[in-house]
Design an enzyme around this catalytic site. Structure first.
Site, PDB file in Angstrom:
ATOM      1  N   THR A   1       0.825  -1.209   0.000  1.00 19.11           N
ATOM      2  CA  THR A   1       0.000   0.000   0.000  1.00 19.11           C
ATOM      3  C   THR A   1       0.861   1.262   0.000  1.00 19.11           C
ATOM      4  O   THR A   1       2.002   1.243   0.476  1.00 19.11           O
ATOM      5  CB  THR A   1      -0.899  -0.003   1.258  1.00 19.11           C
ATOM      6  N   ASP A   2       0.282   2.355  -0.473  1.00 21.91           N
ATOM      7  CA  ASP A   2       1.007   3.637  -0.424  1.00 21.91           C
ATOM      8  C   ASP A   2       1.205   4.123   1.011  1.00 21.91           C
ATOM      9  O   ASP A   2       2.029   5.006   1.263  1.00 21.91           O
ATOM     10  CB  ASP A   2       0.290   4.705  -1.262  1.00 21.91           C
ATOM     11  N   GLU A   3       0.439   3.540   1.956  1.00 19.45           N
ATOM     12  CA  GLU A   3       0.550   4.003   3.348  1.00 19.45           C
ATOM     13  C   GLU A   3       1.922   3.717   3.955  1.00 19.45           C
ATOM     14  O   GLU A   3       2.273   4.294   4.979  1.00 19.45           O
ATOM     15  CB  GLU A   3      -0.540   3.370   4.221  1.00 19.45           C
TER      16      GLU A   3
ATOM     17  N   TYR B   1      -1.349  -0.451  11.290  1.00 15.85           N
ATOM     18  CA  TYR B   1      -1.616  -1.100   9.986  1.00 15.85           C
ATOM     19  C   TYR B   1      -0.470  -0.855   9.018  1.00 15.85           C
ATOM     20  O   TYR B   1       0.110  -1.789   8.459  1.00 15.85           O
ATOM     21  CB  TYR B   1      -2.932  -0.576   9.381  1.00 15.85           C
TER      22      TYR B   1
ATOM     23  N   LYS C   1       2.355  -3.402   7.306  1.00 21.17           N
ATOM     24  CA  LYS C   1       2.516  -3.592   5.860  1.00 21.17           C
ATOM     25  C   LYS C   1       3.967  -3.297   5.429  1.00 21.17           C
ATOM     26  O   LYS C   1       4.528  -3.991   4.588  1.00 21.17           O
ATOM     27  CB  LYS C   1       1.546  -2.694   5.083  1.00 21.17           C
TER      28      LYS C   1
HETATM   29  P1  NAD Z   1     -10.170  -6.686   2.880  1.00 26.34           P
HETATM   30  O1  NAD Z   1     -10.079  -6.408   4.332  1.00 26.34           O
HETATM   31  O2  NAD Z   1     -11.415  -6.330   2.134  1.00 26.34           O
HETATM   32  O3  NAD Z   1      -9.948  -8.251   2.635  1.00 26.34           O
HETATM   33  C1  NAD Z   1      -8.954  -8.987   3.283  1.00 26.34           C
HETATM   34  C2  NAD Z   1      -9.196 -10.468   2.994  1.00 26.34           C
HETATM   35  O4  NAD Z   1      -8.115 -11.203   3.611  1.00 26.34           O
HETATM   36  C3  NAD Z   1     -10.492 -11.018   3.585  1.00 26.34           C
HETATM   37  O5  NAD Z   1     -11.116 -11.877   2.672  1.00 26.34           O
HETATM   38  C4  NAD Z   1     -10.020 -11.790   4.812  1.00 26.34           C
HETATM   39  O6  NAD Z   1     -10.884 -12.872   5.162  1.00 26.34           O
HETATM   40  C5  NAD Z   1      -8.667 -12.279   4.367  1.00 26.34           C
HETATM   41  N1  NAD Z   1      -7.763 -12.559   5.490  1.00 26.34           N
HETATM   42  C6  NAD Z   1      -7.525 -11.760   6.574  1.00 26.34           C
HETATM   43  N2  NAD Z   1      -6.649 -12.366   7.400  1.00 26.34           N
HETATM   44  C7  NAD Z   1      -6.305 -13.539   6.810  1.00 26.34           C
HETATM   45  C8  NAD Z   1      -5.424 -14.602   7.166  1.00 26.34           C
HETATM   46  N3  NAD Z   1      -4.730 -14.563   8.306  1.00 26.34           N
HETATM   47  N4  NAD Z   1      -5.299 -15.638   6.312  1.00 26.34           N
HETATM   48  C9  NAD Z   1      -6.022 -15.689   5.164  1.00 26.34           C
HETATM   49  N5  NAD Z   1      -6.875 -14.730   4.793  1.00 26.34           N
HETATM   50  C10 NAD Z   1      -7.017 -13.666   5.597  1.00 26.34           C
HETATM   51  O7  NAD Z   1      -8.890  -6.019   2.248  1.00 26.34           O
HETATM   52  P2  NAD Z   1      -8.699  -5.250   0.847  1.00 26.34           P
HETATM   53  O8  NAD Z   1      -9.126  -3.856   0.994  1.00 26.34           O
HETATM   54  O9  NAD Z   1      -9.248  -6.093  -0.238  1.00 26.34           O
HETATM   55  O10 NAD Z   1      -7.101  -5.245   0.759  1.00 26.34           O
HETATM   56  C11 NAD Z   1      -6.415  -6.345   0.166  1.00 26.34           C
HETATM   57  C12 NAD Z   1      -4.924  -6.063   0.197  1.00 26.34           C
HETATM   58  O11 NAD Z   1      -4.646  -4.870  -0.525  1.00 26.34           O
HETATM   59  C13 NAD Z   1      -4.371  -5.850   1.603  1.00 26.34           C
HETATM   60  O12 NAD Z   1      -3.106  -6.454   1.663  1.00 26.34           O
HETATM   61  C14 NAD Z   1      -4.243  -4.341   1.715  1.00 26.34           C
HETATM   62  O13 NAD Z   1      -3.197  -3.990   2.583  1.00 26.34           O
HETATM   63  C15 NAD Z   1      -3.924  -3.955   0.291  1.00 26.34           C
HETATM   64  N6  NAD Z   1      -4.352  -2.600  -0.132  1.00 26.34           N
HETATM   65  C16 NAD Z   1      -5.639  -2.197   0.050  1.00 26.34           C
HETATM   66  C17 NAD Z   1      -6.032  -0.940  -0.424  1.00 26.34           C
HETATM   67  C18 NAD Z   1      -7.449  -0.455  -0.287  1.00 26.34           C
HETATM   68  O14 NAD Z   1      -7.735   0.698  -0.638  1.00 26.34           O
HETATM   69  N7  NAD Z   1      -8.390  -1.256   0.200  1.00 26.34           N
HETATM   70  C19 NAD Z   1      -5.099  -0.120  -1.057  1.00 26.34           C
HETATM   71  C20 NAD Z   1      -3.779  -0.573  -1.219  1.00 26.34           C
HETATM   72  C21 NAD Z   1      -3.431  -1.820  -0.756  1.00 26.34           C
HETATM   73  O1  TDX Z   2     -16.085   7.028   8.730  1.00 25.84           O
HETATM   74  C1  TDX Z   2     -15.053   7.457   8.177  1.00 25.84           C
HETATM   75  N1  TDX Z   2     -14.880   8.808   8.074  1.00 25.84           N
HETATM   76  C2  TDX Z   2     -13.763   9.375   7.514  1.00 25.84           C
HETATM   77  O2  TDX Z   2     -13.645  10.609   7.451  1.00 25.84           O
HETATM   78  C3  TDX Z   2     -14.031   6.594   7.651  1.00 25.84           C
HETATM   79  C4  TDX Z   2     -14.174   5.105   7.725  1.00 25.84           C
HETATM   80  C5  TDX Z   2     -12.918   7.183   7.080  1.00 25.84           C
HETATM   81  N2  TDX Z   2     -12.772   8.527   7.028  1.00 25.84           N
HETATM   82  C6  TDX Z   2     -11.563   9.109   6.401  1.00 25.84           C
HETATM   83  C7  TDX Z   2     -10.239   8.557   6.875  1.00 25.84           C
HETATM   84  C8  TDX Z   2      -9.381   8.633   5.635  1.00 25.84           C
HETATM   85  O3  TDX Z   2      -8.795   9.925   5.535  1.00 25.84           O
HETATM   86  O4  TDX Z   2     -11.644   8.782   5.008  1.00 25.84           O
HETATM   87  C9  TDX Z   2     -10.351   8.457   4.480  1.00 25.84           C
HETATM   88  C10 TDX Z   2     -10.386   7.042   3.934  1.00 25.84           C
HETATM   89  O5  TDX Z   2     -10.506   6.170   5.046  1.00 25.84           O
HETATM   90  P1  TDX Z   2     -10.512   4.570   4.871  1.00 25.84           P
HETATM   91  O6  TDX Z   2     -11.568   4.201   3.898  1.00 25.84           O
HETATM   92  O7  TDX Z   2     -10.519   3.970   6.230  1.00 25.84           O
HETATM   93  O8  TDX Z   2      -9.117   4.331   4.113  1.00 25.84           O
HETATM   94  P2  TDX Z   2      -7.593   4.699   4.480  1.00 25.84           P
HETATM   95  O9  TDX Z   2      -7.403   4.876   5.924  1.00 25.84           O
HETATM   96  O10 TDX Z   2      -7.194   5.819   3.570  1.00 25.84           O
HETATM   97  O11 TDX Z   2      -6.864   3.330   4.031  1.00 25.84           O
HETATM   98  C11 TDX Z   2      -7.237   2.656   2.805  1.00 25.84           C
HETATM   99  O12 TDX Z   2      -6.301   2.936   1.783  1.00 25.84           O
HETATM  100  C12 TDX Z   2      -5.028   2.347   1.895  1.00 25.84           C
HETATM  101  C13 TDX Z   2      -7.366   1.162   3.014  1.00 25.84           C
HETATM  102  O13 TDX Z   2      -8.311   0.877   4.049  1.00 25.84           O
HETATM  103  C14 TDX Z   2      -6.036   0.530   3.288  1.00 25.84           C
HETATM  104  O14 TDX Z   2      -6.181  -0.893   3.389  1.00 25.84           O
HETATM  105  C15 TDX Z   2      -5.101   0.855   2.150  1.00 25.84           C
HETATM  106  O15 TDX Z   2      -3.812   0.357   2.411  1.00 25.84           O
END
Ligand code: NAD
Ligand code: TDX
Length: 339
Positions: free
Chosen positions: A125-127, A153, A157
């Site tokens: 992730t970019d985080e 988190y 990562k």
């Molecule tokens: P999500 O939380 O929607 O899904 C995570 C999945 O992983 C779920 O199906 C969960 O059951 C499974 N899981 C959790 N722990 C596990 C374990 N110990 N063993 C096997 N499976 C397990 O997550 P997401 O938003 O789809 O993110 C997927 C990946 O992408 C993550 O690695 C996250 O860090 C990365 N990522 C997410 C975002 C975003 O915006 N959501 C952005 C950049 C990177």
């Molecule tokens: O209720 C809310 N109100 C609010 O203002 C929630 C849930 C979030 N926020 C803000 C926090 C963040 O600035 O919105 C922005 C986005 O929040 P999230 O959806 O929780 O995402 P973020 O914290 O940016 O992280 C996401 O992007 C990077 C994903 O959850 C991560 O898994 C990924 O790595």
């Protein structure tokens, strides 16, 4: 090719599984997922009966299970999406983030070392780069930006990324890493900003905005992320990190207002709540490397992607209503009850 996709019952992993199963009928796709609160078998329903798809329930941190799976299946490629992914949850309960995101990654890498692999891909992730100041719009995260994390988190990562690179250097495991910005689209769990706002707005519930809503995120339609990963595992250079993002920076308030207007609701639903501790100000990816080396460009503009996403949530109420009617209620009360 046989590909194990971990975390395929989650948001991005689920979208990736759909893409791969349909695009490459000659490949075998195995989804390994522990089905935590974020995993959902309904997300996999469209591919469950496909001959090139198989689901295995299991924890990536379970060494015995993972080694057994590698021995049985002899995969060519691993794409590791499995993670605890919600920043707010990492603030209230960091332990499981260390276990899944760091130790789980370690177990997968050990299995690659033991049984061999053509490619291990880590979805990061970019985080991991921390955040950028709001008053420097000229700055972007490149692959050379130092790791500088803010939340448990993102620290977990970044730790996993370091482990992946160490296994490459020390044991010659053929790895790649991608670091993507915020995704949005179908099957996004409704604890994250965009689906939470859509669900609450449809139910005429308050829309919680942390702080002043000025924080900036760089939004990418999930399909574009999945296409980028597909390119990296096929054409990416071993040992390399690729940033993925589409120059779609928006403040949280802009995003919330866009959803409100698309749904024809009132801005009065917005409720400013206590800020997230350590809240990152701005994320912004420079995707020049993946464009230059692999020819990747995002296909979906935010204006179109957000409309498609809202329509998906309108058409799939059952998917998210069954989530928010369960254990999610306790989570919501804990997170937002006294905020
Ligand atoms: P999500 O939380 O929607 O899904 C995570 C999945 O992983 C779920 O199906 C969960 O059951 C499974 N899981 C959790 N722990 C596990 C374990 N110990 N063993 C096997 N499976 C397990 O997550 P997401 O938003 O789809 O993110 C997927 C990946 O992408 C993550 O690695 C996250 O860090 C990365 N990522 C997410 C975002 C975003 O915006 N959501 C952005 C950049 C990177
Ligand atoms: O209720 C809310 N109100 C609010 O203002 C929630 C849930 C979030 N926020 C803000 C926090 C963040 O600035 O919105 C922005 C986005 O929040 P999230 O959806 O929780 O995402 P973020 O914290 O940016 O992280 C996401 O992007 C990077 C994903 O959850 C991560 O898994 C990924 O790595």
């Amino acid at each position: 090719m046989k590909i194990i996709v971990t975390g395929g019952a989650g948001f991005i992993g689920g979208n990736f599984v759909h893409l791969m199963v349909n695009k490459y009928p000659e490949d075998q796709i195995i989804c390994l997922d522990a089905l935590t609160y974020a995993g959902n078998m309904e997300t996999l329903e469209p591919v469950m009966n496909k001959p090139n798809f198989k689901f295995v329930k299991g924890d990536i941190a379970d060494r015995e299970l993972v080694f057994h799976l590698f021995k049985e299946e002899k995969p060519d490629v691993i794409v590791n999406f499995a993670a605890e992914s919600h920043v707010d949850r990492s603030i209230t309960d960091p332990g499981i983030f260390l276990k899944t995101n760091i130790l789980g990654t370690g177990v997968l890498l050990d299995a690659c070392k033991e049984f061999g692999i053509q490619r291990y891909h880590q979805v990061s992730t970019d985080e991991v780069y921390g955040d950028l100041p709001l008053d420097r719009p000229d700055l972007f995260f490149t692959e050379e930006t130092p790791l500088h994390t803010s939340s448990p988190y993102s620290a977990s990562k970044a730790s996993a990324d370091l482990l992946v690179l160490a296994y490459h250097r020390t044991f010659q495991i053929p790895v790649t890493i991608s670091r993507c910005s915020n995704n949005y689209g179908p099957y996004h769990f409704p604890e994250k900003l965009i689906p939470l706002i859509i669900a609450n707005a449809l139910n005429d519930k308050p829309l919680p905005v942390y702080g002043k809503g000025e924080n900036v995120r760089d939004w990418l339609y999930v399909e574009d992320h999945c296409l980028a990963i597909d390119l990296i595992i096929r054409k990416g250079k071993v040992g390399e990190v690729y940033n993925i993002g589409g120059h779609n920076e928006k403040t949280n308030l802009e995003v919330v207002k866009t959803v409100i207007h698309e749904l024809g609701k009132s801005e009065d639903l917005i409720e400013y709540v206590t800020d997230r501790p350590g809240h990152d100000m701005r994320y912004a990816i420079d995707p020049a490397k993946i464009h230059r080396e692999l020819g990747w460009l995002p296909e979906t503009k935010f204006e179109d992607g957000i409309k498609k996403t809202i329509q998906w949530y309108l058409d799939h109420k059952h998917w998210w209503e069954s989530i928010i009617s369960g254990e999610y209620q306790n989570y919501y009360e804990k997170q937002y009850g006294n905020r």
